[in-house]
Design a protein around this motif. Structure first.
Motif, short mmCIF file in Angstrom:
data_model
loop_
_atom_site.label_atom_id
_atom_site.label_comp_id
_atom_site.label_asym_id
_atom_site.label_seq_id
_atom_site.Cartn_x
_atom_site.Cartn_y
_atom_site.Cartn_z
N ASP A 100 0.83 -1.21 0.00
CA ASP A 100 0.00 0.00 0.00
C ASP A 100 0.86 1.26 0.00
O ASP A 100 0.77 2.10 -0.88
CB ASP A 100 -0.93 0.01 1.22
CG ASP A 100 -1.99 -1.08 1.14
OD1 ASP A 100 -2.29 -1.52 0.03
OD2 ASP A 100 -2.49 -1.48 2.20
N SER A 101 1.69 1.37 1.02
CA SER A 101 2.50 2.58 1.14
C SER A 101 3.64 2.34 2.11
O SER A 101 3.66 1.36 2.85
CB SER A 101 1.65 3.76 1.62
OG SER A 101 1.14 3.50 2.92
N VAL A 102 4.57 3.28 2.10
CA VAL A 102 5.67 3.29 3.05
C VAL A 102 5.53 4.56 3.88
O VAL A 102 5.41 5.66 3.33
CB VAL A 102 7.03 3.25 2.33
CG1 VAL A 102 8.16 3.35 3.35
CG2 VAL A 102 7.16 1.97 1.53
N GLY A 103 5.53 4.41 5.19
CA GLY A 103 5.27 5.54 6.06
C GLY A 103 6.53 6.27 6.50
O GLY A 103 7.66 5.86 6.20
N SER A 104 6.33 7.36 7.23
CA SER A 104 7.45 8.20 7.65
C SER A 104 8.39 7.50 8.62
O SER A 104 9.54 7.90 8.79
CB SER A 104 6.92 9.49 8.28
OG SER A 104 6.09 9.19 9.40
N SER A 105 7.90 6.45 9.28
CA SER A 105 8.76 5.74 10.24
C SER A 105 9.65 4.70 9.55
O SER A 105 10.47 4.05 10.21
CB SER A 105 7.89 5.04 11.30
OG SER A 105 7.03 4.09 10.69
N PHE A 106 9.51 4.57 8.25
CA PHE A 106 10.29 3.55 7.53
C PHE A 106 11.75 3.97 7.43
O PHE A 106 12.07 5.15 7.22
CB PHE A 106 9.72 3.36 6.13
CG PHE A 106 10.58 2.52 5.22
CD1 PHE A 106 10.58 1.14 5.33
CD2 PHE A 106 11.42 3.11 4.29
CE1 PHE A 106 11.38 0.36 4.52
CE2 PHE A 106 12.22 2.35 3.47
CZ PHE A 106 12.20 0.97 3.58
#
Length: 645
Positions: free
Chosen positions: A463-469
Motif C-alpha cells: 500500500d505505502s511506506v510511512g514516515s517511520s520507515f
C-alpha cells in the motif's frame, strides 16, 4: 415727515440688499458648492402716537444660507461610501484577474504539474517523462513566484497611494483649520452675522475630505467646526489641525500603518480609519491582499511539505531513498518594538497537522504569567503544549517555542504562510533523483529457480511506506500458521512479531510492519510465506509516483475538507465574490449619492426661475419705496408753500 422718509429709506435699503443678494445667487448659479442665500427682514420698532403704534419701516437682520445640515451630511456620507467601494473594487478586480488568469494563475500550473506526475507514474523509467516532470515543477515554482511578485507590487502601489492620500488629507485639514479661523474672525467683526461664502468654502473642503475618509463635524459656538474622521479621531479642532503620516507598524517597518501626530506625539490610528478611498484601500489590504498572499503561500507550504514527505519515502533510479523535492518557506515572526524583555520565538510547521494551517496572522502575547494567541480577526486561539523545545505550543498547524525572558505586555506577530509562495523552489535538477519507485517489494517465496512455492491463494500487496520507515538491512519473511490463523514474521534480527489473519474475516485488511503498510487477501495454505525486501533495481516500479499523484486529490487543506486546487478555487471564488459585492455596493451608493445631491440642491441650490421672479418682486418693492419718497417730498413741498404765504 421725517418718519415717512425714514420708513421709505429703510425699505429702499432692505430691497436694495434683497436685489444684491438675488444678483449674487444668480451670478453663482454654476459655482460648485454654492448655497443659495436669503435676506431675513423684520419690522422696525413702531412709534407710539395718540392713534396707536405707527410702523417705522423694515430692518435687515442678516443674510443667511438656505442650508440643510442633514442633507449635506448625507451627501458627504454617500460620497465617502462611493469612493470607498470604487477603489476597493478596482484593486480587488485586478487581483481577481491575476488569480484567475489561465496562463499566469496557479490552477493551470498545479494541473500541469500533477499531469506530469501521472505521466511519469505510467512510465517510471522514462527519462523524457522525468525531464517533463522537472520542467513542469519549475514552471509551477515560477507561477508561485510570479503571483507573489504581483501581490508585492500591488502592496507597494497601495502604500504609495496611501502616502499620496495622506498628503491630500493633511492639506485639506490645514485649509479647514485656516478657514475656521477666518470664519471666527469674520463672525466677530460682523457682530455674529454668518460669513456665508466662507461657510460654503469650508463645506466644499469638508466634502472633498470625505472622498478620502469618512467625516463627522461638530459645530462650535464661535462658528468653527471640529472635524472627526473614521470612528471618531479628531483631525481638526478649531484652528488647529493634526497631521497624518504613513509609518511602519509596531511589528514591521515594511507593513504600513496610519499615524496621527500632534506636536511630538504620534499614535497608530489605522483601526480608526473608515470610509473614503483611504478606508477602501485599508479594507482591501485586510480583506483581500493579505489573505490572498497568505492563501497562495499556504498552498506552496502544503504542496512542498506533503510532496517532500512522500518523495522521501520513495527510491530513485540509483537505489537511494528520495530526498526533498521542493524548497519550502517557513513561518515569519517579529517582536513588538515596545517589548522590554529578551524573549524570542522559534516557529515551525506541525507537519502532522499541516491541514490545520489557516490564512490568518497571529499575535502571541505574554501577560506576565501565561501566553495567549489571537488571530488577525481578534479571536482567541487554543494552544496546547508549554512552549518549550520538548513541548512546543501547538496551534493551527504551528509549533511555537519561546526562549529568553519575556516581560509582561510583550507580544510577537506570527505570519505562518506570508513567505510560502516566495520560499518555494525546486531542489532537484537530476532526473535520476526523482524517487518514483517504492523502496521495498513484496512477493511470494521462490525456489532456486525463481518459481513460487506457495500452494494457497493468499497474496500480499504493497500500500505505502510511512514516515517511520528506514531502509531494510534484511528481508522480512512472513510465514502462515493455518491452525493459529496468523502470520509470524522476522528479518532474522531486530524485526519480529505476529499478525492475526483469518481468511474468512480479515481478507482485505491492511497491516503495518516497520513503517510498511500492505494488504493481505485470499486464503494462504499452512506454511505459505511472503517476503518484503529492498526493491533493488526497481526502476520500473511506480508505487511512490502513484502516491505522489494522489496528492492532487488528497484532502490536505482546510482541516481535511479540500485539496490544493480546491483551496485555490476557494480563493478565486472569494476574491471574485468580494469584488462583485464591492461593485454592487458602489453602484448602490452612487445612486444614493445622486439622490442626496438632488435633494440638497432642491433646498440649497439656486433656481433661476425663482430668482428671476424675486428680482421683479424686489424691484417693484424698491420702486414703491422710491415712490413713497416722491410722495413725501411732494407733501413737504406743499407744506413749505403753505407756510410761506
Amino acid at each position: 415727515m421725517a418718519t415717512i422718509f425714514g420708513t421709505a429709506t429703510s425699505g429702499l435699503l432692505a430691497y436694495q440688499t434683497q436685489l444684491r443678494t438675488a444678483e449674487h445667487n444668480i451670478a453663482n448659479v454654476n459655482t460648485p458648492g454654492y448655497t443659495r442665500q436669503r435676506v431675513d427682514l423684520s419690522a422696525q420698532t413702531p412709534t407710539l402716537t395718540g392713534s396707536g403704534f405707527v410702523g417705522t419701516g423694515v430692518s435687515v437682520d442678516t443674510i443667511r444660507r438656505t442650508y440643510d445640515q442633514f442633507l449635506t451630511e448625507r451627501v458627504r456620507d454617500t460620497a465617502s461610501s462611493v469612493e470607498r467601494y470604487d477603489i476597493y473594487e478596482r484593486f480587488a478586480g485586478r487581483i481577481s484577474d491575476v488569480l484567475g488568469d489561465p496562463v499566469a494563475g496557479l490552477n493551470g500550473g498545479l494541473e500541469g504539474f500533477f499531469q506530469a506526475v501521472q505521466t511519469l507514474a505510467d512510465n517510471p523509467a522514462s527519462v523524457p517523462e522525468r525531464q517533463l516532470l522537472l520542467t513542469e515543477a519549475d514552471s509551477l515554482v515560477a507561477r508561485f513566484g510570479y503571483l507573489d511578485d504581483q501581490l508585492n507590487s500591488m502592496r507597494r502601489e497601495l502604500n504609495g497611494q496611501l502616502d499620496s492620500m495622506l498628503g491630500e488629507i493633511n492639506s485639506l485639514s490645514q485649509s479647514i483649520a485656516d478657514i475656521n479661523q477666518d470664519i471666527v474672525v469674520a463672525t466677530g467683526r460682523s457682530g455674529g452675522n454668518p460669513p456665508n461664502d466662507l461657510l460654503d468654502s469650508r463645506d466644499r473642503l469638508i466634502e472633498e475630505l470625505s472622498k478620502f475618509v469618512s467625516v463627522k463635524t461638530v459645530s462650535q459656538d464661535d462658528g468653527s467646526l471640529n472635524v472627526f474622521i473614521g470612528t471618531g479621531q479628531s483631525l481638526v479642532t478649531g484652528s488647529s489641525a493634526g497631521t497624518l503620516s504613513l509609518g511602519g507598524s509596531a511589528y514591521s517597518a515594511d507593513y504600513k500603518v496610519i499615524r496621527y501626530s500632534v506636536g511630538n506625539s504620534s499614535t497608530d490610528i489605522t483601526s480608526n480609519i473608515s470610509g473614503g478611498q483611504l478606508g477602501g484601500l485599508l479594507a482591501f489590504r485586510d480583506e483581500i491582499l493579505d489573505p490572498s498572499q497568505n492563501a497562495i503561500g499556504r498552498i506552496g507550504v502544503v504542496l512542498a511539505s506533503e510532496f517532500n514527505a512522500q518523495h522521501a519515502l520513495g527510491m530513485d533510479l540509483d537505489g537511494n531513498l528520495g530526498g526533498s523535492f521542493f524548497a519550502s518557506g517557513s513561518p515569519a515572526w517579529s517582536a513588538n518594538n515596545d517589548n522590554s524583555g529578551s524573549g524570542s520565538l522559534s516557529v515551525s510547521y506541525d507537519t502532522s497537522n499541516l491541514d490545520d494551517l489557516t490564512i490568518k496572522d497571529y499575535i502571541l502575547s505574554y501577560d506576565g504569567s501565561s501566553w495567549s494567541l489571537k488571530d488577525s480577526d481578534g479571536d482567541s486561539v487554543t494552544m496546547t503544549g508549554s512552549g518549550t523545545s520538548a513541548s512546543p505550543f501547538n496551534a493551527d498547524g504551528l509549533n511555537i517555542v519561546v526562549s529568553g525572558t519575556a516581560s509582561s505586555g510583550d507580544s510577537f506577530q506570527i505570519r505562518p504562510t506570508r513567505n510560502g509562495a516566495d520560499g518555494i523552489g525546486l531542489l532537484i535538477s537530476d532526473v535520476r533523483r526523482i524517487a518514483a519507485a517504492a523502496p521495498v517489494r513484496i512477493g511470494e517465496t521462490t525456489n532456486s529457480n525463481g518459481v513460487p512455492t506457495n500452494s494457497g491463494t493468499g497474496s500480499f500487496s504493497l500500500d505505502s511506506v510511512g514516515s517511520s520507515f528506514s531502509a531494510l538491512s534484511a528481508s522480512i519473511t512472513f510465514t502462515y500458521d493455518a491452525t493459529a490463523d496468523e502470520f509470524s514474521y522476522t528479518d532474522g534480527s531486530s524485526i519480529s512479531g505476529t499478525l492475526s489473519y483469518d481468511p474468512s474475516s480479515n481478507a482485505g485488511d491492511s497491516y503495518t510492519v516497520a513503517g510498511i503498510t500492505f494488504t493481505i487477501n485470499g486464503t494462504p495454505a499452512n506454511s505459505d510465506s511472503f517476503v518484503i525486501s529492498a526493491n533493488s533495481k526497481g526502476v520500473g516500479d511506480n508505487h511512490n509516483m502513484l502516491a505522489l499523484a494522489a496528492l492532487q486529490t488528497d484532502l490536505t487543506m482546510e482541516n481535511g475538507t479540500t485539496n490544493l486546487q480546491g483551496a485555490y478555487g476557494q480563493l478565486i471564488s472569494d476574491t471574485a465574490t468580494r469584488t462583485r459585492q464591492a461593485e454592487i455596493n458602489r453602484d448602490a451608493q452612487f445612486q444614493l449619492n445622486q439622490n442626496a445631491r438632488e435633494q440638497r440642491d432642491s433646498v440649497q441650490g439656486v433656481n433661476l426661475d425663482e430668482e428671476a421672479a424675486n428680482l421683479l418682486r424686489f424691484q417693484q418693492a424698491y420702486q414703491a419705496m422710491a415712490r413713497v419718497i416722491t410722495v413725501a417730498d411732494s407733501m413737504f413741498q406743499t407744506l413749505l408753500s403753505a407756510t410761506q404765504r
